[in-house]
Design a protein around this motif. Structure first.
Motif, PDB file in Angstrom:
ATOM      1  N   GLY A   1       0.827  -1.199   0.000  1.00 15.91           N
ATOM      2  CA  GLY A   1       0.000   0.000   0.000  1.00 15.91           C
ATOM      3  C   GLY A   1       0.863   1.251   0.000  1.00 15.91           C
ATOM      4  N   GLY A   2       0.317   2.358   0.464  1.00 12.39           N
ATOM      5  CA  GLY A   2       1.068   3.604   0.529  1.00 12.39           C
ATOM      6  C   GLY A   2       1.166   4.283  -0.824  1.00 12.39           C
ATOM      7  N   ASP A   3       2.021   5.260  -0.878  1.00 18.18           N
ATOM      8  CA  ASP A   3       2.204   6.063  -2.085  1.00 18.18           C
ATOM      9  C   ASP A   3       2.979   5.250  -3.119  1.00 18.18           C
ATOM     10  OD1 ASP A   3       2.704   7.914  -4.035  1.00 18.18           O
ATOM     11  OD2 ASP A   3       3.480   9.458  -2.692  1.00 18.18           O
ATOM     12  N   ALA A   4       2.304   4.841  -4.185  1.00 19.85           N
ATOM     13  CA  ALA A   4       2.931   3.992  -5.198  1.00 19.85           C
ATOM     14  C   ALA A   4       4.041   4.708  -5.954  1.00 19.85           C
ATOM     15  CB  ALA A   4       1.877   3.488  -6.180  1.00 19.85           C
ATOM     16  N   SER A   5       4.097   6.052  -5.856  1.00 19.69           N
ATOM     17  CA  SER A   5       5.158   6.784  -6.556  1.00 19.69           C
ATOM     18  C   SER A   5       6.495   6.699  -5.819  1.00 19.69           C
ATOM     19  CB  SER A   5       4.761   8.254  -6.727  1.00 19.69           C
ATOM     20  OG  SER A   5       4.669   8.903  -5.458  1.00 19.69           O
TER      21      SER A   5
ATOM     22  N   ARG B   1       8.750  -0.266   1.880  1.00 22.36           N
ATOM     23  CA  ARG B   1       9.032  -1.376   2.801  1.00 22.36           C
ATOM     24  C   ARG B   1       9.476  -0.852   4.159  1.00 22.36           C
ATOM     25  NH1 ARG B   1      12.886  -4.812  -1.261  1.00 22.36           N
ATOM     26  NH2 ARG B   1      11.281  -5.525  -2.740  1.00 22.36           N
ATOM     27  N   ALA B   2      10.389   0.122   4.135  1.00 23.61           N
ATOM     28  CA  ALA B   2      10.893   0.685   5.397  1.00 23.61           C
ATOM     29  C   ALA B   2       9.764   1.329   6.186  1.00 23.61           C
ATOM     30  CB  ALA B   2      11.992   1.707   5.103  1.00 23.61           C
ATOM     31  N   ASP B   3       8.883   2.067   5.510  1.00 23.06           N
ATOM     32  CA  ASP B   3       7.763   2.704   6.203  1.00 23.06           C
ATOM     33  C   ASP B   3       6.841   1.654   6.821  1.00 23.06           C
ATOM     34  OD1 ASP B   3       8.701   5.192   5.567  1.00 23.06           O
ATOM     35  OD2 ASP B   3       7.372   5.486   3.844  1.00 23.06           O
ATOM     36  N   ARG B   4       6.634   0.563   6.107  1.00 26.17           N
ATOM     37  CA  ARG B   4       5.794  -0.519   6.637  1.00 26.17           C
ATOM     38  C   ARG B   4       6.440  -1.132   7.880  1.00 26.17           C
ATOM     39  NH1 ARG B   4       1.586  -2.843   8.562  1.00 26.17           N
ATOM     40  NH2 ARG B   4       1.265  -5.048   8.025  1.00 26.17           N
ATOM     41  N   ILE B   5       7.758  -1.337   7.851  1.00 28.20           N
ATOM     42  CA  ILE B   5       8.454  -1.894   9.007  1.00 28.20           C
ATOM     43  C   ILE B   5       8.360  -0.947  10.195  1.00 28.20           C
ATOM     44  CG2 ILE B   5      10.736  -2.539   9.897  1.00 28.20           C
ATOM     45  CD1 ILE B   5      11.357  -3.489   7.001  1.00 28.20           C
TER      46      ILE B   5
END
Length: 680
Positions: free
Chosen positions: A420-424, A431-435
């Motif tokens: 998810g998140g900003d695909a740009s 990945r880091a933001d998800r972690i």
């Protein structure tokens, strides 16, 4: 100053070469009468490559950008500030032509090879430049691997194997109808002479190999019933370190009484011992470059199982594969996403590549399907290694709600479809933001098994320091009470894992802080206050980590012990270690090989071990050692809880940087590997 000297000094000043690399290049130039600066630069880079983990210098990647030693376990090299100095690399095609015409270089697969080609110190294979030694290792390993992928082991009873597979691998509802890759791996290992099983922590690698061995012993039991003169199956278990070998055997005998096989097979599995690879191959002090067992004197085994294969370097893997008899099975277990070996090469990653799918040939897929009871996919593009490779993709240790498992799988890209998140944004950033979200850095609360703490300036936060000190006080109390076996077991409860050896947030700094805090709480634990840890007298409760193999004392690099009083020797302070069979033995302190205090260890050193609670400490400053593999290895040492001490920026840096070691093995095997070995 000559043009040649200036060129090498220029690259040395920029950090692309070391002093020894330049000296070797100059020596080769004098011997071979070489004057072209491009050839000498190539020679120096080829010398440099193995020191930084590469098998060769990949000139295509080098000319594209700065050389980055991503996995250097050296704080001075790893913490060089700022960006690398821009360098004017030679034009690639001209560089290659100069090398092709040099008297120092053998051109691989040359249509008209030079008479003295075998004496030339460098080998050019396409755009890769090797020291001859490593070119030979690559050729030998390639041929040995390809030879083992041809054909199947004869004499297998398919009906007995089918029954065993369904008995030992019952239907798993958690797989939701997906193919059971553990079952596929087991069938493959019985049928093939080479099987590579890769998978993350908790995917059941050691559980699978236990059942593989049971299946093989069942086949052997039946064969010897039909032919009583047939010798019993000879099995060898090995790992790169003593610690990993101990864990392999422990995993093998764990819950063995519940394994659905015959009592005879269970007893045979109980009797197996695990050794380091050096001991298995027969290390010889007088000729350390050649083992007792090699291509000419094979190992006396029918099955060789090697755990933690990601830690095996290129040279050792070559010697291992060559030493396994032609008729025998070789089973390699490991996690390709972990850190690679300390020495040159990343053989498991080369063998596995980046694709996690099965890549089986038509005939073998059909054969496996009839055995495992389900449709087995066929490769769109088959390579010779496809029928020998399985990646386990289902996590049994970590449930769907596990933060450790989710963070690890996110980091290696296994959950990219759920980011998810900003695909740009780059996928590494997402990945880091998800972690970080899993650790509670976002709007959602942290997962129960994850804790994230910010470093306080350049030291451990007081909260985690107090937790570490409290744990080791309990360990010390057990040691002082004479409950040494319990103290050794308690050491696996918690450990601090650092990216670097030096610095306040490195092993040295953390060890000192923890030891000082212990002395504050229990002054009798050590020598006088204010002295450095190295200068203090030995004390009961001190955890120690062995740094080198000592076959005389039966200790291996990575073995963990504790100092305690020995009541059988008038209370003498001695070092205690647990053997692979669970027995505890003591050794005089003066007889110990090189060792360290072990309140903390490097993440590199932690490979092959598991702890309940891992405290993973990342550096504050930009560091070349900070990679995806480093963070993944640290996270996956934990079985129950992970505390990460790091800034959000450090986590993002780790997620964005990947270790890629230059090698031509994967390409020659037809394995798909993405990324660039030298570029940031």
């Amino acid at each position: 100053m000559s043009e040649t000297a200036y060129a090498l000094q220029d690259f040395q000043a920029a950090g692309a070469l070391g002093p020894l690399d330049a000296q070797v290049a100059h020596a080769l130039a004098r011997i071979g009468g070489e004057t072209d600066p491009r050839v000498l630069l190539g020679a120096a880079l080829a010398c440099r490559a193995p020191q930084r983990g590469h098998i060769c210098a990949d000139l295509t990647e080098i000319v594209r950008g700065p050389v980055v030693d991503r996995d250097a376990d050296d704080v001075e090299a790893a913490e060089a500030p700022g960006d690398p100095t821009p360098l004017a690399w030679p034009e690639l095609q001209g560089w290659l032509v100069a090398l092709q015409h040099s008297a120092l270089v053998q051109v691989a697969d040359d249509a008209a090879p030079q008479p003295d080609a075998a004496l030339r110190p460098l080998v050019l294979d396409g755009h890769r430049l090797y020291l001859r030694r490593y070119a030979r290792y690559q050729d030998r390993l390639l041929q040995a691997v390809l030879h083992r992928t041809k054909g199947e082991v004869p004499g297998i009873d398919a009906d007995l194997l089918r029954q065993g597979l369904h008995r030992l691998f019952p239907a798993n509802v958690d797989l939701a109808g997906r193919l059971d890759r553990q079952r596929v791996a087991a069938a493959m290992a019985v049928l093939r002479r080479l099987t590579v099983v890769s998978g993350g922590p908790g995917t059941g690698k050691t559980s699978t190999v236990k059942k593989i061995l049971a299946l093989l012993l069942e086949q052997d039991e039946q064969a010897r019933t039909l032919d009583p003169t047939r010798p019993p199956l000879r099995i060898a278990l090995a790992a790169p370190t003593g610690k990993a070998a101990t864990r392999l055997r422990e995993s093998l005998v764990e819950d063995l009484d519940t394994l659905d096989t015959t009592p005879q097979v269970r007893q045979q599995l109980t009797d197996l011992q695990a050794f380091t690879l050096h001991k298995l191959l027969g290390f010889q002090r007088r000729t350390p470059w050649q083992f007792k067992h090699h291509a000419g004197v094979s190992l006396p085994h029918d099955v060789v199982v090697v755990d933690e294969a990601s830690m095996v370097d290129f040279a050792l893997m070559t010697k291992l594969v060559e030493a396994v008899p032609a008729h025998a099975r070789l089973v390699l277990l490991g996690d390709r996403d972990q850190l690679a070996s300390v020495e040159a090469g990343a053989v498991l990653a080369d063998l596995c590549g980046d694709d996690r799918d099965l890549h089986l040939s038509d005939g073998f897929a059909a054969q496996l399907g009839s055995l495992v009871g389900g449709a087995v996919p066929v490769a769109a593009a088959f390579s010779g290694l496809g029928d020998s490779l399985v990646h386990l993709d289902h996590f049994y240790r970590f449930g769907r709600d596990s933060g450790i498992g989710t963070a690890a799988r996110t980091l290696v890209g296994a959950l990219d479809g759920e980011l998810g998140g900003d695909a740009s944004l780059p996928v590494e950033r997402r990945r880091a933001d998800r972690i970080l979200d899993l650790f509670g850095a976002g709007t959602a609360p942290a997962r129960a098994d994850l804790t994230w703490l910010q470093p306080q300036e350049d030291r451990l936060p007081p909260a985690i320091l107090a937790t570490v000190v409290a744990h080791y006080l309990q360990v010390r109390e057990l040691a002082l009470a004479g409950r040494v076996a319990e103290a050794l077991a308690a050491l696996r409860g918690l450990c601090v894992l650092c990216a670097h050896r030096q610095g306040e947030l490195g092993v040295q700094g953390v060890n000192q802080r923890v030891e000082e805090a212990l002395l504050d709480r229990a002054p009798a634990a050590g020598g006088s206050r204010g002295r450095t840890p190295a200068a203090r007298a030995p004390y009961a409760g001190r955890p120690i980590l062995v740094r080198e193999n000592d076959y005389t004392m039966g200790l291996m690099n990575g073995d963990l012990g504790i100092v305690a009083h020995d009541p059988e020797r008038d209370g003498e302070l001695r070092a205690f270690f647990a053997d692979s069979d669970g027995a505890v033995r003591s050794l005089p302190l003066v007889r110990l090989p090189a060792h360290d205090t072990n309140f903390a260890m490097t993440i590199h050193k932690s490979q092959g071990s598991q702890v309940d609670h891992a405290v993973v400490v990342l550096p504050l400053v930009a560091s070349a050692i900070l990679t995806r593999e480093l963070l993944y290895t640290g996270l996956t040492r934990a079985q129950r809880h992970v505390t990460v001490v790091a800034t959000a920026q450090a986590v993002r840096r780790a997620a964005a940087a990947r270790v890629q070691r230059a090698s031509g093995l994967a390409e020659k095997l037809g394995v798909v590997v993405s990324g660039s070995p030298h570029r940031d």
